[in-house]
Design an enzyme around this catalytic site. Sequence first.
Site, mmCIF file in Angstrom:
data_model
loop_
_atom_site.group_PDB
_atom_site.id
_atom_site.type_symbol
_atom_site.label_atom_id
_atom_site.label_comp_id
_atom_site.label_asym_id
_atom_site.label_seq_id
_atom_site.Cartn_x
_atom_site.Cartn_y
_atom_site.Cartn_z
ATOM 1 N N ASN A 11 -20.449 -19.812 -0.615
ATOM 2 C CA ASN A 11 -19.474 -19.323 -0.698
ATOM 3 C C ASN A 11 -19.241 -18.890 -2.084
ATOM 4 O OD1 ASN A 11 -19.120 -22.207 -1.445
ATOM 5 N ND2 ASN A 11 -17.002 -21.952 -1.549
ATOM 6 N N ARG A 12 -20.206 -19.281 -3.234
ATOM 7 C CA ARG A 12 -19.939 -18.794 -4.333
ATOM 8 C C ARG A 12 -21.400 -18.836 -5.298
ATOM 9 N NH1 ARG A 12 -16.184 -23.894 -6.308
ATOM 10 N NH2 ARG A 12 -17.629 -25.403 -5.889
ATOM 11 N N GLY A 13 -21.559 -18.532 -6.253
ATOM 12 C CA GLY A 13 -22.529 -18.680 -7.380
ATOM 13 C C GLY A 13 -23.888 -18.189 -6.581
ATOM 14 N N ILE A 14 -24.704 -19.090 -6.730
ATOM 15 C CA ILE A 14 -26.288 -18.660 -6.211
ATOM 16 C C ILE A 14 -26.118 -18.642 -4.871
ATOM 17 C CG2 ILE A 14 -28.395 -19.733 -6.040
ATOM 18 C CD1 ILE A 14 -28.218 -20.974 -8.716
ATOM 19 N N ARG A 34 -16.000 -25.444 1.512
ATOM 20 C CA ARG A 34 -15.548 -26.668 1.534
ATOM 21 C C ARG A 34 -13.868 -26.272 1.431
ATOM 22 N NH1 ARG A 34 -17.219 -31.679 -1.809
ATOM 23 N NH2 ARG A 34 -17.217 -29.856 -3.497
ATOM 24 N N ASP A 48 -18.077 -29.901 5.297
ATOM 25 C CA ASP A 48 -18.541 -30.816 4.161
ATOM 26 C C ASP A 48 -19.620 -31.474 4.629
ATOM 27 O OD1 ASP A 48 -19.087 -33.059 2.244
ATOM 28 O OD2 ASP A 48 -16.843 -33.542 2.249
ATOM 29 N N TYR A 140 -28.049 -36.185 -11.168
ATOM 30 C CA TYR A 140 -28.107 -34.989 -10.882
ATOM 31 C C TYR A 140 -29.672 -34.853 -10.640
ATOM 32 C CZ TYR A 140 -27.979 -29.859 -10.262
ATOM 33 O OH TYR A 140 -28.119 -28.464 -9.756
#
Length: 234
Positions: A11-14, A34, A48, A140
């Site tokens: 839904n966004r970014g990459i 989400r 999720d 991460y």
Amino acid sequence: MSRSVFITGGNRGIGLAIARAFAAAGDSVAITYRSGEPPVGFLAVKCDITDPEQVEQAYKEIEEKQGPVEVLVANAGVTRDQLLLRMSEEDFSTVIDANLTGTFRVVKRACKGMLRARKGRVVVISSAVALRGETGQANYAASKAGLVGFSRSLARELGSRGITVNVVAPGLTDTAMSGAVAEERRAEMLNQIPLGRIGQPDEIAAAVRFLASDDAAYITGAVLPVDGGAAMGH
């Protein structure tokens, strides 16, 4: 020929850039999100990936509306950056559960249909941080490095069934996530990139589309860095 493509966190970014790249090529594209309003033009499924039941429901909806998943891009992920001595158990486990265990869930479910079809493409989005480490991102980095071993193991398991499993490892990319990095730290990171600039989401998407294409039929178990050279040699 149009394929059924599923991108987590599309839904966004990459993730959104990847979704647009596949849609532009004529594929049927489903994405998970989400919260908020999902982008138009895709089959948007609220999910999720830390919840196994939501993952199962997402697959049922996708299979019903655009057929069994033929290309999976496991992109969804979170960060909880903190220096190790200040990092809580929750900071660590939340990132591992979303980035590593969540990917396990979505890949395992996709592979059921791919095994029946005896073909499929899985592309897992890791990070240059997995290869070179990063201050304040032990959780991460651990989750994203785990994806490399996970994907290469699956490449060995699934290769005889015509399923390829590859990893794309983006470096610093022009997204909302990188925009939250302090200006001083961002400058330091740019200094470590041989090409001397930040990456664009479309550049990551192009690498993903290649690995999902017929041209990449003999590539599996590969880790493709798209990071301007930042992690080379790692």
